[in-house]
Design a protein around this motif. Structure first.
Motif, PDB file in Angstrom:
ATOM      1  N   GLU A   1       4.961   4.860   3.609  1.00 32.33           N
ATOM      2  CA  GLU A   1       6.581   4.204   3.527  1.00 32.33           C
ATOM      3  C   GLU A   1       7.206   3.972   2.348  1.00 32.33           C
ATOM      4  O   GLU A   1       6.069   3.854   1.335  1.00 32.33           O
ATOM      5  N   GLY A   2       8.282   4.777   1.964  1.00 32.87           N
ATOM      6  CA  GLY A   2       8.976   4.206   0.587  1.00 32.87           C
ATOM      7  C   GLY A   2      10.027   3.682   0.919  1.00 32.87           C
ATOM      8  O   GLY A   2      10.709   3.154   0.395  1.00 32.87           O
ATOM      9  N   TYR A   3      10.506   2.706   2.015  1.00 37.34           N
ATOM     10  CA  TYR A   3      11.297   1.724   2.757  1.00 37.34           C
ATOM     11  C   TYR A   3      10.280   0.248   2.918  1.00 37.34           C
ATOM     12  O   TYR A   3       9.709   0.910   3.529  1.00 37.34           O
ATOM     13  N   CYS A   4      10.679  -0.594   2.460  1.00 35.67           N
ATOM     14  CA  CYS A   4      10.503  -2.073   2.829  1.00 35.67           C
ATOM     15  C   CYS A   4      10.414  -2.297   4.244  1.00 35.67           C
ATOM     16  O   CYS A   4      11.478  -1.975   4.591  1.00 35.67           O
ATOM     17  N   HIS A   5       9.333  -2.666   5.086  1.00 38.07           N
ATOM     18  CA  HIS A   5       9.214  -2.818   6.858  1.00 38.07           C
ATOM     19  C   HIS A   5       9.973  -3.836   6.062  1.00 38.07           C
ATOM     20  O   HIS A   5      10.967  -3.731   7.616  1.00 38.07           O
ATOM     21  N   ARG A   6       9.914  -4.967   6.047  1.00 34.26           N
ATOM     22  CA  ARG A   6      11.686  -6.246   7.077  1.00 34.26           C
ATOM     23  C   ARG A   6      12.706  -5.445   6.561  1.00 34.26           C
ATOM     24  O   ARG A   6      13.737  -6.128   7.255  1.00 34.26           O
ATOM     25  N   GLN A   7      13.533  -4.878   4.932  1.00 28.13           N
ATOM     26  CA  GLN A   7      14.637  -4.716   5.524  1.00 28.13           C
ATOM     27  C   GLN A   7      14.373  -3.723   5.835  1.00 28.13           C
ATOM     28  O   GLN A   7      16.252  -3.927   6.514  1.00 28.13           O
ATOM     29  N   LEU A   8      14.148  -2.844   6.840  1.00 29.50           N
ATOM     30  CA  LEU A   8      14.070  -1.747   7.667  1.00 29.50           C
ATOM     31  C   LEU A   8      14.763  -2.616   9.006  1.00 29.50           C
ATOM     32  O   LEU A   8      15.362  -2.530   9.739  1.00 29.50           O
ATOM     33  N   LEU A   9      13.949  -3.888   9.371  1.00 31.03           N
ATOM     34  CA  LEU A   9      13.727  -4.188  10.853  1.00 31.03           C
ATOM     35  C   LEU A   9      14.723  -5.329  10.701  1.00 31.03           C
ATOM     36  O   LEU A   9      15.905  -5.383  10.954  1.00 31.03           O
ATOM     37  N   ASP A  10      15.314  -5.522   9.222  1.00 30.16           N
ATOM     38  CA  ASP A  10      16.903  -6.287   9.344  1.00 30.16           C
ATOM     39  C   ASP A  10      18.360  -5.623   9.374  1.00 30.16           C
ATOM     40  O   ASP A  10      18.905  -5.813   9.483  1.00 30.16           O
ATOM     41  N   ALA A  11      18.254  -4.427   8.820  1.00 30.48           N
ATOM     42  CA  ALA A  11      18.843  -3.027   8.946  1.00 30.48           C
ATOM     43  C   ALA A  11      18.999  -3.136  10.105  1.00 30.48           C
ATOM     44  O   ALA A  11      20.337  -2.393  10.682  1.00 30.48           O
ATOM     45  N   VAL A  12      18.168  -2.891  11.282  1.00 29.34           N
ATOM     46  CA  VAL A  12      17.758  -2.033  13.181  1.00 29.34           C
ATOM     47  C   VAL A  12      18.363  -3.864  13.291  1.00 29.34           C
ATOM     48  O   VAL A  12      19.969  -3.292  14.150  1.00 29.34           O
TER      49      VAL A  12
ATOM     50  N   LEU B   1       0.798  -0.907   0.091  1.00 19.89           N
ATOM     51  CA  LEU B   1      -0.367  -0.459   0.288  1.00 19.89           C
ATOM     52  C   LEU B   1       0.724   0.928  -0.030  1.00 19.89           C
ATOM     53  O   LEU B   1       0.277   2.705   0.167  1.00 19.89           O
ATOM     54  N   GLY B   2       2.357   1.189   0.219  1.00 19.26           N
ATOM     55  CA  GLY B   2       2.734   2.291  -0.004  1.00 19.26           C
ATOM     56  C   GLY B   2       3.538   2.617  -0.652  1.00 19.26           C
ATOM     57  O   GLY B   2       3.352   1.926  -1.435  1.00 19.26           O
ATOM     58  N   ASN B   3       4.838   3.042  -0.942  1.00 18.24           N
ATOM     59  CA  ASN B   3       5.472   3.542  -2.058  1.00 18.24           C
ATOM     60  C   ASN B   3       7.329   2.583  -1.898  1.00 18.24           C
ATOM     61  O   ASN B   3       7.864   3.432  -2.942  1.00 18.24           O
ATOM     62  N   ALA B   4       7.202   1.204  -1.949  1.00 24.27           N
ATOM     63  CA  ALA B   4       8.496   0.820  -2.170  1.00 24.27           C
ATOM     64  C   ALA B   4       8.097   0.253  -2.504  1.00 24.27           C
ATOM     65  O   ALA B   4       9.578  -0.463  -2.934  1.00 24.27           O
ATOM     66  N   ALA B   5       7.344   0.169  -4.067  1.00 24.58           N
ATOM     67  CA  ALA B   5       7.871  -0.672  -4.779  1.00 24.58           C
ATOM     68  C   ALA B   5       8.786  -0.221  -6.030  1.00 24.58           C
ATOM     69  O   ALA B   5       9.628  -1.165  -6.436  1.00 24.58           O
ATOM     70  N   ASP B   6       8.988   0.998  -5.744  1.00 24.21           N
ATOM     71  CA  ASP B   6      10.009   1.501  -6.661  1.00 24.21           C
ATOM     72  C   ASP B   6      11.677   1.008  -6.209  1.00 24.21           C
ATOM     73  O   ASP B   6      12.644   1.807  -6.336  1.00 24.21           O
ATOM     74  N   GLN B   7      11.929   0.394  -4.409  1.00 25.93           N
ATOM     75  CA  GLN B   7      12.725  -0.090  -4.002  1.00 25.93           C
ATOM     76  C   GLN B   7      13.533  -1.568  -4.654  1.00 25.93           C
ATOM     77  O   GLN B   7      12.642  -1.638  -4.946  1.00 25.93           O
ATOM     78  N   PRO B   8      14.309  -0.966  -5.067  1.00 25.24           N
ATOM     79  CA  PRO B   8      15.072  -2.892  -5.314  1.00 25.24           C
ATOM     80  C   PRO B   8      14.604  -4.062  -4.202  1.00 25.24           C
ATOM     81  O   PRO B   8      15.280  -3.594  -2.610  1.00 25.24           O
ATOM     82  N   ASP B   9      15.007  -4.709  -4.774  1.00 23.98           N
ATOM     83  CA  ASP B   9      15.123  -6.291  -2.990  1.00 23.98           C
ATOM     84  C   ASP B   9      16.198  -6.344  -2.787  1.00 23.98           C
ATOM     85  O   ASP B   9      17.047  -6.231  -3.774  1.00 23.98           O
TER      86      ASP B   9
ATOM     87  N   VAL C   1       0.445  -1.183  12.713  1.00 28.16           N
ATOM     88  CA  VAL C   1      -0.110  -0.754  11.942  1.00 28.16           C
ATOM     89  C   VAL C   1       0.584   1.361  11.691  1.00 28.16           C
ATOM     90  O   VAL C   1      -0.017   1.425  12.907  1.00 28.16           O
ATOM     91  N   PRO C   2       0.822   1.249  10.268  1.00 26.74           N
ATOM     92  CA  PRO C   2       1.153   2.570  10.696  1.00 26.74           C
ATOM     93  C   PRO C   2       0.494   3.314  10.159  1.00 26.74           C
ATOM     94  O   PRO C   2      -1.156   3.340  10.098  1.00 26.74           O
TER      95      PRO C   2
END
Length: 313
Positions: free
Chosen positions: A69-80, A26-34, A57-58
């Protein structure tokens, strides 16, 4: 969190993302690479399937304003998780993660709204259920741990622990009988256990109403026992080591909280206190506790298998 009626991930210049996080759907993360998951702290697919429904829920999805958000939630979790596990600086995050400032904003929002504490609480309830325990514990063990502080820690929030000969901060924690984190309180290392214990027990009582039994070490003797009984209706038992005992001895229930500290200190970010703010130091402890919790849930609550020592050739 129900995902019924949620549209499929949107297409982008990178194709259709297989991620099912809300930022992709539902956000803007689709333009970010996996990204390829290559670090030991990354969430596995099994862990992500457990974690995803537990995430808050945001605000933008609840009509409370803000931008998706423009970034994948899973990627943000992995980063922290990577930062906590490996002890790197925010600006030192590997380039395959989202921009470090976006990761820090993600961490800061969850720190300021106690989201990471609430998230870990949901993991704890699941682990207790798998162990055949009730959701809310009735007994807890408390202890403290002093760690050295980096130069980034202000003099006003650090101190000298004369007993441990450490200049830094002190973590006070309460855990249940399974060793799962209940409360975290960070103070200057110069604060005595008895003094910090009052605040720790008040936080514990406010968050966990069913707790009636407590165990602690000799640093919590004296007026704290009377305070716990008279004010908070808690039976605090001090487990002391005998003066005649020599060598290492396992003390009743004390080993549970010591094991919890050993799990926390495996996160390199917690081996030394680098946080400018006290609440950031407490949030780091919750993040560090969440890493083994998600792994254990992925193993259906079973403890980690023991490593078999190889015999010398």
């Amino acid at each position: 969190m129900s995902h019924c009626g949620v549209p499929a991930p949107s297409a982008s210049s990178y194709g259709v993302s297989p991620c099912d996080c809300l930022a992709h759907r539902l956000g803007n993360a689709a333009d970010q690479p996996d990204r390829t998951r290559r670090y030991g702290s990354d969430l596995t697919d099994t862990q992500w399937a457990i974690v995803r429904p537990l995430l808050p829920v945001p605000a933008w999805l609840n009509g409370q304003g803000g931008r998706p958000e423009g970034y994948c939630h899973r990627q943000l979790l992995d980063a922290v998780r990577y930062l906590v596990a490996e002890g790197v600086r925010w600006a030192g995050l590997p380039a395959d993660f989202p921009k470090w400032r976006a990761v820090y904003r993600f961490f800061r929002r969850r720190r300021d709204h106690d989201c990471i504490k609430e998230f870990y609480g949901r993991l704890r309830k699941m682990l207790r259920e798998l162990a055949g325990k009730k959701e809310e514990p009735t007994a807890a063990i408390i202890d403290s741990q002093s760690v050295k502080a980096d130069a980034t820690v202000a003099a006003a929030t650090r101190g000298y622990d004369a007993g441990k000969k450490i200049n830094g901060r002190k973590r006070h924690i309460a855990v249940d009988t399974l060793g799962l984190l209940l409360t975290v309180l960070v103070t200057a290392a110069s604060v005595k256990d008895n003094d910090a214990g009052r605040d720790l027990l008040e936080h514990l009582r406010a968050d966990h109403h069913r707790i009636t039994l407590l165990r602690a070490d000799g640093g919590y003797t004296g007026r704290l026992v009377a305070f716990a009984h008279a004010v908070l209706a808690l039976a605090l038992t001090v487990v002391k080591r005998s003066d005649d005992t020599k060598g290492f001895v396992v003390l009743p229930r004390r080993w549970v909280v010591e094991r919890s500290f050993s799990h926390l200190i495996r996160a390199r970010r917690l081996a030394r206190d680098y946080e400018t703010r006290i609440d950031s130091a407490e949030a780091m402890a919750w993040w560090a506790a969440g890493i083994p919790a998600t792994r254990r849930l992925a193993r259906s609550g079973r403890p980690a298998p023991r490593r078999v020592k190889r015999s010398a050739a």
